[in-house]
Design an enzyme around this catalytic site. Structure first.
Site, short mmCIF file in Angstrom:
data_model
loop_
_atom_site.label_atom_id
_atom_site.label_comp_id
_atom_site.label_asym_id
_atom_site.label_seq_id
_atom_site.Cartn_x
_atom_site.Cartn_y
_atom_site.Cartn_z
N SER A 1 -3.37 -1.16 3.36
CA SER A 1 -4.49 -0.31 3.74
C SER A 1 -5.40 -1.03 4.75
CB SER A 1 -5.31 0.12 2.52
OG SER A 1 -6.30 -0.82 2.21
N LYS B 1 -11.35 -4.29 0.69
CA LYS B 1 -11.78 -3.20 1.57
C LYS B 1 -12.91 -3.69 2.46
CE LYS B 1 -9.53 0.32 -0.55
NZ LYS B 1 -8.65 1.31 0.07
#
Lengths: 207, 207
Positions: free
Chosen positions: B122, B159
């Site tokens: 991601s 993230k």
DNA sequence: ATAATTACCATACATTTGTATGTTAACTTA
DNA sequence: TAAGTTAACATACAAATGTATGGTAATTAT
């Protein structure tokens, strides 16, 4: 906001950096005095105080060898980055270090390795990007599929290495760049070393 | 060809490595004694002699802190990888180390940091890929745009961090994964640390 | 069963080490 | 001219440091 060091103070600081990164431990007052030919430690003591006052080192009181460098990036690269190397089209390697300014550190590198900063994106499919630092070991034999640094016509490239029957191929993983086939046309071709690792600092990307 | 260290000797050697790499200077006998709770330095002295006899360190007689590591790749410090962390969907963190990686000492590795291996893609648009080792510092305040490791519901994610007015957003750069918005639904949300660097070894990719 | 190794403790000692305090001299700055 | 900084020296001292020696107990190898 650091004050300027005098010539002698700078020599001493350089010696400190040299010892710390070379031998792994900071010198004692006596070590420094001996190196510079001082007849007693108090001289060094005063120089340390001056250097500390100007903010270049920090001393831990009473602690032997308790000298810390306060330079930025103190965990960083002890050696200069020798140049920039193209992952795409060849770039010239600069004869001298390109990043000599802020390299002092405590950390060490393998003695036989050196660092190059990558420019270009021909290896982006190998997950090496522009700006990354590659760690290059010049004393390993390249095997097929390894990523190597090579010199062609006074320029350096980072490519994946494949030895074929009669020639050597240097491949990019990015299809935009075509594979270089090494033959008679490249008399100065030379494998500089093998990329054994890459390192990337995140600090610049902080928003 | 080196003899095996005992558990205690290994602990002491680990401490030596940690101090030398982390603080920049080797500890004194007293330092080690204090750290392990020994009541006098002679105990450490004997452990050093044993470790030296087995070839893991070399001592310079009479010299304070005169300890050198003789490890083969003494510039590559084995560090435990504490777990795997998802760059895509959350993954559980293992309680103990799952593996070790030989981290080059050029990599910024403060003592208070630890390593996690990234799984998932991601963050591939931030150039972090599955298999990369991220260096995480738990003692820094996250700033907007920095890449952080966070825990949500007993799972960990890597993230990009953004603090908005009333909530916190954890964004992937890969559009396949949607941004996580932190609100009341995540009572156990916690920022574990900030990614200060990544390291990737090339060795596995040799052909 | 005996010897060797490991692991810890205690005490003692000579050096090393950092620090404090003064002195002298050259050079710069106000 | 006076004050401050830089640069070297000498001497003194407490604390830190490495080392030597000896002791005890538990474990391991022979």
């Amino acid at each position: 906001m650091q004050k300027e060091l005098t010539a002698i103070q700078k020599d001493i600081l350089d010696f400190l950096i040299d010892q710390i990164r070379g031998k792994g431990i900071p010198p004692t007052l006596a070590d420094v005095a001996k190196h510079f030919g001082y007849k007693n430690r108090a001289t060094v003591q005063q120089h340390f105080q001056a250097i500390e006052k100007k903010g270049y080192i920090r001393k831990s009181p009473k602690l032997s060898r308790g000298i810390e460098l306060t330079l930025e990036d103190k965990y960083f690269v002890p050696r200069p980055i020798l140049g920039e190397v193209a992952a795409g089209n060849p770039l010239t390697i600069y004869p001298d270090a390109i990043d000599t300014v802020k390299l002092p550190t405590i950390a060490k590198m393998p003695q036989d390795s050196f660092l190059l900063r990558v420019k270009g994106d021909s290896l982006k499919d190998a997950y090496i990007f522009s700006g990354d630092i590659v760690i290059v070991n010049p004393n390993l034999e390249p095997k097929n599929g390894q990523i190597v640094v090579a010199i062609l016509n006074d320029a350096a490239v980072v490519k994946r290495f494949y030895k074929k029957r009669s020639e050597i191929e240097l491949a990019s993983e990015n299809p935009e760049y075509k594979t270089i086939v090494i033959d008679k046309k490249y008399p100065s071709f030379k494998i500089v070393g093998i990329v054994v690792g890459i390192y990337r600092s995140m600090e610049k990307k902080a928003g």
